[in-house]
Design a protein around this motif. Structure first.
Motif, PDB file in Angstrom:
ATOM      1  N   PRO A 181       0.829  -1.213   0.000  1.00  0.00           N
ATOM      2  CA  PRO A 181       0.000   0.000   0.000  1.00  0.00           C
ATOM      3  C   PRO A 181       0.863   1.261   0.000  1.00  0.00           C
ATOM      4  O   PRO A 181       1.793   1.384   0.817  1.00  0.00           O
ATOM      5  N   SER A 182       0.572   2.166  -0.900  1.00  0.00           N
ATOM      6  CA  SER A 182       1.366   3.394  -0.997  1.00  0.00           C
ATOM      7  C   SER A 182       1.332   4.230   0.286  1.00  0.00           C
ATOM      8  O   SER A 182       2.343   4.865   0.616  1.00  0.00           O
ATOM      9  N   PRO A 183       0.219   4.269   1.061  1.00  0.00           N
ATOM     10  CA  PRO A 183       0.266   5.018   2.324  1.00  0.00           C
ATOM     11  C   PRO A 183       1.300   4.470   3.296  1.00  0.00           C
ATOM     12  O   PRO A 183       1.953   5.246   4.007  1.00  0.00           O
ATOM     13  N   LEU A 184       1.468   3.131   3.332  1.00  0.00           N
ATOM     14  CA  LEU A 184       2.470   2.543   4.220  1.00  0.00           C
ATOM     15  C   LEU A 184       3.873   2.949   3.785  1.00  0.00           C
ATOM     16  O   LEU A 184       4.721   3.315   4.611  1.00  0.00           O
ATOM     17  N   ILE A 185       4.123   2.911   2.481  1.00  0.00           N
ATOM     18  CA  ILE A 185       5.436   3.327   1.970  1.00  0.00           C
ATOM     19  C   ILE A 185       5.686   4.789   2.320  1.00  0.00           C
ATOM     20  O   ILE A 185       6.788   5.165   2.748  1.00  0.00           O
ATOM     21  N   ALA A 186       4.665   5.612   2.141  1.00  0.00           N
ATOM     22  CA  ALA A 186       4.815   7.042   2.423  1.00  0.00           C
ATOM     23  C   ALA A 186       5.154   7.293   3.888  1.00  0.00           C
ATOM     24  O   ALA A 186       6.062   8.088   4.204  1.00  0.00           O
ATOM     25  N   ILE A 187       4.452   6.625   4.799  1.00  0.00           N
ATOM     26  CA  ILE A 187       4.705   6.825   6.232  1.00  0.00           C
ATOM     27  C   ILE A 187       6.108   6.374   6.606  1.00  0.00           C
ATOM     28  O   ILE A 187       6.829   7.063   7.345  1.00  0.00           O
ATOM     29  N   VAL A 188       6.527   5.213   6.097  1.00  0.00           N
ATOM     30  CA  VAL A 188       7.862   4.686   6.414  1.00  0.00           C
ATOM     31  C   VAL A 188       8.944   5.612   5.869  1.00  0.00           C
ATOM     32  O   VAL A 188       9.912   5.952   6.575  1.00  0.00           O
ATOM     33  N   VAL A 189       8.810   6.043   4.612  1.00  0.00           N
ATOM     34  CA  VAL A 189       9.827   6.898   3.997  1.00  0.00           C
ATOM     35  C   VAL A 189       9.933   8.233   4.721  1.00  0.00           C
ATOM     36  O   VAL A 189      11.040   8.695   5.060  1.00  0.00           O
ATOM     37  N   VAL A 190       8.817   8.884   4.959  1.00  0.00           N
ATOM     38  CA  VAL A 190       8.833  10.200   5.597  1.00  0.00           C
ATOM     39  C   VAL A 190       9.356  10.101   7.031  1.00  0.00           C
ATOM     40  O   VAL A 190      10.134  10.962   7.483  1.00  0.00           O
ATOM     41  N   THR A 191       8.963   9.044   7.763  1.00  0.00           N
ATOM     42  CA  THR A 191       9.466   8.854   9.126  1.00  0.00           C
ATOM     43  C   THR A 191      10.971   8.627   9.114  1.00  0.00           C
ATOM     44  O   THR A 191      11.707   9.172   9.961  1.00  0.00           O
ATOM     45  N   ALA A 192      11.467   7.845   8.162  1.00  0.00           N
ATOM     46  CA  ALA A 192      12.910   7.596   8.059  1.00  0.00           C
ATOM     47  C   ALA A 192      13.667   8.890   7.785  1.00  0.00           C
ATOM     48  O   ALA A 192      14.735   9.135   8.367  1.00  0.00           O
ATOM     49  N   ILE A 193      13.118   9.724   6.912  1.00  0.00           N
ATOM     50  CA  ILE A 193      13.766  11.009   6.615  1.00  0.00           C
ATOM     51  C   ILE A 193      13.847  11.874   7.869  1.00  0.00           C
ATOM     52  O   ILE A 193      14.888  12.489   8.160  1.00  0.00           O
ATOM     53  N   VAL A 194      12.771  11.926   8.627  1.00  0.00           N
ATOM     54  CA  VAL A 194      12.734  12.741   9.851  1.00  0.00           C
ATOM     55  C   VAL A 194      13.758  12.246  10.867  1.00  0.00           C
ATOM     56  O   VAL A 194      14.472  13.043  11.500  1.00  0.00           O
ATOM     57  N   ILE A 195      13.833  10.918  11.029  1.00  0.00           N
ATOM     58  CA  ILE A 195      14.760  10.356  12.023  1.00  0.00           C
ATOM     59  C   ILE A 195      16.210  10.551  11.582  1.00  0.00           C
ATOM     60  O   ILE A 195      17.065  10.990  12.367  1.00  0.00           O
ATOM     61  N   ILE A 196      16.508  10.215  10.315  1.00  0.00           N
ATOM     62  CA  ILE A 196      17.900  10.299   9.829  1.00  0.00           C
ATOM     63  C   ILE A 196      18.384  11.746   9.789  1.00  0.00           C
ATOM     64  O   ILE A 196      19.527  12.052  10.199  1.00  0.00           O
ATOM     65  N   ALA A 197      17.529  12.654   9.309  1.00  0.00           N
ATOM     66  CA  ALA A 197      17.939  14.060   9.188  1.00  0.00           C
ATOM     67  C   ALA A 197      17.714  14.851  10.482  1.00  0.00           C
ATOM     68  O   ALA A 197      18.029  16.047  10.523  1.00  0.00           O
ATOM     69  N   ASN A 198      17.162  14.190  11.477  1.00  0.00           N
ATOM     70  CA  ASN A 198      16.907  14.836  12.781  1.00  0.00           C
ATOM     71  C   ASN A 198      16.076  16.114  12.606  1.00  0.00           C
ATOM     72  O   ASN A 198      16.414  17.181  13.115  1.00  0.00           O
TER      73      ASN A 198
END
Length: 499
Positions: A181-198
């Protein structure tokens, strides 16, 4: 092979067994349950704050509700958790009396729901008109969208970029693959960006503390006596019927989405059992989460109990093992997902000018009033009740004017024959008395009801009044043509109204 000889295509219903045998369907069920859980968490936390209880209480109750309903429920695919409608109802009790009164209230509400389901009262759902259902769906879409707006205003500028990225992933990914599901991909990607980029943006943890510890069994802290019953009964009734209303309407909505039937009675008593279990382990009641259910069934493509079981298990996993990561999910990502769900939930066809021109004005009025009441009060159940009452009033008014009375005088003028056509009930029979020419008619009067039926005592009273009026003019009345049911009804009640 000619079309006439070609065998008809029989679609095999998707069940738990067929899903387990199909890797593609199984993955769809699992992923749908996971993405639904991610969209569920912030809403449950915010509702717990409204209700005045600890967020972990609502999250654990949601786990119990989701898992229990995945086994006992009568409508696969419906997501059940600690919902906002129940929180709004129970909040005054918590604020006035304290959280210790929540457990007995939830237990009593659960018992009421069990009795409702076992008594077969869920069949009353068939009396909800289509115009009310359309209004319910459209209002639902508006409420889901409006509820997300606070998460995308007065936030850092970078949050808008994350919001736009989430929407882009949701709409672009399905062009390449629908395996995940594209919403799951979107949540995972955006959360990863927030965590990695602080990146500092509002996240799930800002909605309420996530301790990662389960609360355990809820203790009884109030005496079980008549005084307690008097305190909790009004709230318990509200919790029970608001929960039933939203759950059964959600089940009916999923029925239409999937073209499959559900067992509304089972869904009702299962909700009662689930709420009692959630009360003992968690402490707060719940019902179907309409927005998350639409996300699960419509966006995720879930069709079986697997998705709801996965939602419960995955929520348990998030609450315990992954609570630090779950707390870092940006709220703008979840808001973007739910806004897309809101837009797709609205029945846009019902709002087209071409559709509105063809629809009867009373039907459109009922739909609009349902939407207005729901949006104004933020109460789906109240909007549906008002819509149903308005539909009943308009229907009764319309039917009251469909009866006709035709008078035919005999050639010799010695008798008169009246032919009554249409349903006779309180709305139409009250005017029936005025359709006869008492002073001008001869001594022999026949009233033919072969094309009419008696539906209530008001009609029998009206017929008695007609006979009395003719008797005062020296005329005899013969009523003929009644079917067997109407004959028995008339014979049982005639002459007992004192007219």
């Amino acid at each position: 092979m000619p079309a006439a000889q070609r065998p008809a295509l029989i679609r095999t219903p998707v069940t738990v067994l067929t899903a387990l045998r199909s890797p593609r369907q199984l993955s769809r069920e699992v992923l749908a349950g996971m993405v639904t859980t991610l969209a569920l968490v912030p809403e449950v936390i915010s509702f717990s704050i409204v209700a005045g209880v600890d967020p972990m209480v609502s999250l654990v109750a949601s786990i119990v509700l989701a898992l229990t309903m995945s086994v006992l429920g009568g409508r696969p695919g419906v997501i059940t958790a600690a919902a906002g409608s129940v929180a709004l109802v129970i909040a005054p009790l918590v604020h006035d009396r304290g959280v210790e009164y929540v457990l007995p209230t939830v237990i009593l509400a659960g018992l009421i729901q069990i009795a409702f389901g076992l008594a077969g009262l869920a069949r009353l759902m068939r009396f909800i008109p289509r115009s009310v259902m359309i209004g319910f769906v459209n209002a639902l879409g508006i409420l889901i969208f409006v509820a997300q707006v606070p998460h995308v205003i007065n936030v850092p500028w970078i949050a808008y970029a994350l919001f736009a990225l989430t929407l882009a992933i949701i709409f672009i990914v399905p062009r390449f693959t629908k395996a995940v599901p594209s919403p799951l991909i979107a949540i995972v990607v955006v959360t990863a960006i927030v965590i990695i980029a602080n990146i500092a943006v509002p996240d799930v943890a800002d909605e309420g503390p996530l301790t990662g510890q389960l609360p355990g069994i809820t203790p009884f802290l109030v005496p079980l006596n008549l005084a307690t019953l008097q305190i909790i009964l009004p709230t318990a009734l509200s919790v029970a019927f608001v929960g039933l209303m939203e759950t059964l309407l959600t089940a009916k909505l999923v029925d239409e989405m999937t073209d499959t039937p559900s067992h509304k009675g089972r869904e009702s008593w299962a909700l009662g059992v689930s709420n009692i279990l959630a009360g003992f382990y968690g402490g707060i009641a719940g019902c179907a989460m309409i927005g998350q259910t639409v996300l699960n069934v419509k966006t995720g493509g879930a069709r079986t109990r697997i998705s709801t079981a996965v939602a419960g298990v995955f929520l348990l996993f998030l609450v315990t093992a992954l609570s630090p990561i779950m707390g870092q999910i940006p709220m703008v990502a979840l808001a973007a997902v739910m806004m897309v769900v809101a837009v797709t939930t609205v029945d846009w066809h019902s709002l087209k000018p071409s559709t509105l021109r063809r629809m009867p004005i009373p039907e459109t009025l009922v739909m609009v009033v349902t939407v207005v009441v729901v949006v104004a009060t933020n109460n789906l159940a109240l909007g549906v009740i008002v819509g149903v009452i308005l539909a009943m009033v308009l229907f009764a008014r319309r039917v009251a004017h469909v009866i006709s009375v035709e008078r035919e005088l005999s050639a010799d003028g010695e008798s008169v024959h009246y032919d009554v056509v249409g349903p006779l009930f309180f709305g139409s029979s009250n005017d029936l008395v005025d359709r006869f020419s008492y002073a001008d008619d001869p001594a022999s009067v026949t009233i033919d009801l072969s094309r009419a039926q008696i539906w209530d005592a008001s009609t029998v009273a009206a017929l008695d009044s007609i006979e009395t009026k003719y008797r005062s003019h020296g005329a005899a009345v013969t009523i003929e043509g009644l079917d067997e049911r109407s004959t028995g009804f008339h014979r049982r009640l005639t002459g007992r109204f004192g007219v």
